[in-house]
Enzyme design. Structure first.
Site, short mmCIF file in Angstrom:
data_model
loop_
_atom_site.label_atom_id
_atom_site.label_comp_id
_atom_site.label_asym_id
_atom_site.label_seq_id
_atom_site.Cartn_x
_atom_site.Cartn_y
_atom_site.Cartn_z
N ILE A 23 18.70 60.97 8.11
CA ILE A 23 19.68 59.88 7.97
C ILE A 23 19.03 58.51 8.00
CG2 ILE A 23 21.62 61.20 8.90
CD1 ILE A 23 21.10 60.02 11.61
N GLY A 81 11.90 54.69 7.99
CA GLY A 81 11.36 53.34 8.07
C GLY A 81 9.89 53.36 8.42
N GLY A 82 9.37 52.18 8.75
CA GLY A 82 7.96 52.07 9.05
C GLY A 82 7.53 52.86 10.27
N MET A 83 8.47 53.12 11.19
CA MET A 83 8.09 53.80 12.43
C MET A 83 8.27 55.30 12.34
SD MET A 83 11.33 52.74 14.85
CE MET A 83 10.73 53.69 16.22
N GLY A 84 8.93 55.79 11.28
CA GLY A 84 9.12 57.23 11.17
C GLY A 84 10.46 57.55 10.54
N VAL A 131 14.56 59.36 11.10
CA VAL A 131 15.65 59.72 12.00
C VAL A 131 16.45 60.84 11.35
CG1 VAL A 131 17.65 58.94 13.30
CG2 VAL A 131 15.78 57.35 12.85
N LYS A 142 14.67 61.05 16.55
CA LYS A 142 13.80 60.05 15.94
C LYS A 142 12.37 60.56 16.03
CE LYS A 142 14.72 55.82 15.80
NZ LYS A 142 15.05 54.39 16.03
N ASP A 193 11.73 43.70 21.14
CA ASP A 193 11.80 43.84 19.69
C ASP A 193 13.26 43.80 19.22
OD1 ASP A 193 10.53 44.11 17.18
OD2 ASP A 193 11.05 46.23 17.13
#
Length: 736
Positions: A17, A20-23, A25, A40, A141
């Protein structure tokens, strides 16, 4: 991971769903509990990381995940679990049905949000940040993509510490050797850009950036070049919001610009202040509008506020700043409906005449002033204010209206903190009765006040009743939330304390040990909640006579608190005090004396020479001197401590009476039994007056008196006292 992969044999991935840059979801099914969750999955550790760096990042991930899992607030995304599977670190979170604020802006064509929505966003996020900052947790953040708005209007902050960690896992994402992340520079505080330390005020700056964008449709510094954005944050004042949107009024613009101050010390003191400022702006608005805006405002509370109270402990800054309405009060429409335990048709709410114009607003302001008094520690004045507001709200809104109960609840809290537990109990009992009738026995608001009620019963030495109430609340919490939920564990901790007060040391030790182990798994061994339960484990060990084990645990707690909180933190010093008690019980008087003398010095530095805790440490010095046979020095110390306690705390305070008893002990060991008898009798009389003749401390004092009479050869008088004591003990403690 595969689309239908099974993570750690439990979480079946169903649908991606987000990416992004972090992984990534995923929507997933928790096959153990049969519920849908969000998983996540962070990007795998890069091959450029050596083994040591990868190990450090894994440990950081575990630490950050534990912190995120410890946060329990309606405005924070719940973290259920975390771990590693096939080299991929992952978090398991509640599945949110909503869109983050970046998507909300996109849906709106990047036009500013309506003014009422702006106020709602500010209040909700301020309340959530106020909670996390009180826990010592900083997001670092905050940005629109990390704030999700649910279908009912509730806002949830996501990714505490995790997004920053994910960037650290990818060295290619760094801007400089100082570690400035390039991902989203539009929301970074000047101190973060300069490589300085970030605290709660950095979150406030980032919130200011978010609000600026929501209010104007553009971030405060919107240059194409990332370096220009960073330099703008550091060196350039932002354009006033009304340059972009003239209809914004000055109070809201001033609030946002204050959040965007370059120096942390020039920003608001904390997040709770934001809700207070919005409330003050509403009530002070010359046009009488409920918000400092010039378009109509309609109160639109999230669905979770239905039927909930508005006290500071119940809903925080959001409810405190919500505009009152003469027909609905602070919490929206109120029908007086009954809870699920009621039988028969719900009673009709009484028809009440409409309140005078502005009455609800005036009461809301007075309620807020009571909360302000409480924040300043003026508990007696806060109690008087909340009681008066509760009485007037009862006349206008009815006795079971959430606002009436909110004021009663706050009155009970203030009375307890003011040292008036019997009066606090009356308020809590009334709130518990009416909340149970309106909301049901298992509603979180009902359980909250019932747990406070049990706490006050314990303060009044009515431990059997406290035990029964804690057990009932615990059963309800386990049904509703499960055995591992933080609220359930908090209740079990309190139950362990009460078991100890009832003399059931073995049961207290077993229960506290189980809670400490569960908290250690969920929060980490050094978390304050884990350590306070371990403190109760050590106390139970002492009750069981296992003083060597108690000493070991107290020392471990003191070392952990010294690491986490600092050497002068009150919790650190409290654990050290218990070390001294344990050393004394083990006959190690010289070590105890050295520890207490050091503790007196530290307590004096932290709280001053007349602080009650400083005097407790001096009392320990005197007891240790006596154990070493230095009775003249012990007597001198006991007299000095007792004189200060009598002046500072009063002649009937338990600490004063304990100090006076130590004087009698010293006199007895010096052979001055007549003098000792006079002191013992005075202590016994005062304890009976304060605590009642059947209280354990009063009975012990009469036993001291009888022992003293025996030493003087007056055995017949001593026997008469022993007979009277036997009768009192047979009847049990008198009511407190």
């Amino acid at each position: 991971m595969e689309k239908t992969g099974l993570v750690r044999g439990r979480y079946r991935l169903l649908e991606r769903i987000g990416r992004g840059g972090m992984g990534e979801v995923w929507r997933a099914l928790d096959e153990s509990l049969g519920r849908q969750v969000a998983v996540k999955c962070l990007k795998p550790l890069g091959p450029e990381l050596d083994e040591h760096s990868a190990r450090v990042l894994r440990e950081r991930f575990r630490r950050e995940a534990r912190v995120a899992a410890s946060l329990q607030h309606r405005g924070i995304t719940v973290v259920h679990d975390f771990g590693e599977d096939d080299g991929v670190l992952h978090l398991v979170m509640e599945l949110l049905d909503g869109r983050h604020l970046g998507q909300v802006l996109e849906d709106n064509g990047h036009h500013p949000l309506p003014l009422a929505d702006l106020v709602d966003v500010t209040e909700q996020i301020a309340a959530a940040l106020a909670y996390t900052h009180r826990q010592g947790v900083v997001h670092r953040d905050l940005k629109p993509a990390n704030i999700v708005r649910l279908a009912d209007g509730t806002l949830k902050i996501c990714d505490f510490g995790i997004a920053r960690l994910a960037r650290d896992m990818d060295p290619g994402s760094r801007l400089t050797s100082a570690g400035i992340a390039m991902g989203t520079p539009h929301y970074m505080s000047p101190e973060q850009i300069s490589g300085g330390s970030a605290d709660h005020r950095s979150d406030l700056y980032s919130l200011g950036c978010v609000l600026y964008e929501l209010a104007t449709g553009t971030p405060p510094f919107d240059q194409e070049d990332a370096w220009s954005v960073l330099v703008g944050h550091r060196d350039t004042p932002p354009r006033p919001l009304r340059d972009h949107r003239p209809e914004l009024l000055e109070p809201f613009e001033r609030l946002v610009l204050d959040l965007l101050a370059k120096e942390p010390g020039d920003r608001p003191g904390d997040a709770a202040e934001l809700g207070d400022r919005l409330a003050a702006a509403r009530y002070a608005h010359p046009a009488g509008s409920p918000v400092p805006l010039n378009e109509p405002y309609e109160p639109r509370l999230p669905a979770w506020t239905r039927g909930m109270t508005t006290g500071a402990k119940a809903v925080g800054a959001l409810a405190r700043a919500t505009p009152p309405d003469v027909s609905t009060g602070l919490t929206g429409p109120w029908t007086g409906r009954t809870g699920p335990t009621a039988t028969g048709p719900p009673p009709q709410a009484p028809v009440r005449p409409p309140p005078p114009p502005g009455a609800a607003a005036a009461l809301a302001r007075r309620h807020e002033s009571g909360l302000t008094l409480a924040r300043r520690g003026c508990w007696a004045e806060a109690a008087t204010t909340h009681r008066a507001v509760a009485a007037e709200r009862e006349q206008i809104l009815g006795p079971d209206h959430p606002d009436t109960l909110a004021s009663r609840y706050e009155a009970g809290t203030a009375l307890l903190r003011a040292g008036r537990p019997a009066e606090a109990l009356t308020e809590f009992e009334r709130v518990a009765e009416l909340r149970q009738r309106a909301l049901g026995p298992d509603h979180p608001a009902t359980l909250l006040v019932r747990q406070d009620q049990a706490h006050v019963l314990g303060r009044l030495d009515r431990h059997f009743e406290a035990h029964q109430l804690y057990a009932a609340v615990l059963a309800a919490r386990e049904r509703a939330d499960g055995p591992g939920h933080p609220d359930t564990l908090r209740c079990r901790h309190n139950l362990a304390v009460t078991l100890g007060r009832l003399g059931r040391a073995a049961d207290s030790y077993r229960t506290a040990s189980e809670v400490a182990a569960a908290r250690s798994r969920a929060l980490g061994p050094d978390h304050p909640d884990t350590l306070i339960t371990r403190h109760e484990v050590a106390h139970a060990l002492g009750q069981l006579g296992r003083w060597a084990d108690a000493l070991r645990v107290y020392r471990e707690i003191a070392a952990a608190r010294r690491r986490v909180l600092g050497p002068l933190h009150p919790d650190t010093l409290a654990a050290r005090h218990e070390e001294g008690v344990s050393l004394g019980r083990l006959g190690r008087g010289a070590e105890a004396l050295e520890l207490y003398r050091d503790l007196v010095e530290q307590r004096t530095r932290a709280g001053g020479p007349e602080d009650p805790d400083t005097l407790r440490a001096r009392h320990g010095v005197g007891v240790s001197l006596g154990r070493l046979g230095l009775w003249p020095e012990a007597l001198s110390e006991a007299r000095e401590v007792c004189a200060v306690r009598e002046r500072v705390l009063g002649p009937g305070h338990p600490d004063t009476l304990s100090g006076r008893r130590e004087i009698a002990v010293c006199l007895g060991w010096l052979g001055r039994w007549e003098d000792a008898l006079d002191v013992y009798r005075r202590v016994a009389r005062d304890r009976e007056n304060v605590l009642g003749p059947g209280h354990p401390d009063a009975l012990a004092s009469r036993g001291d008196e009888a022992h003293c009479l025996e030493q003087l050869g007056r055995s017949a008088e001593a026997v008469e006292i022993y007979r009277r004591l036997a009768g009192l003990r047979g009847r049990g403690p008198a009511p407190g």
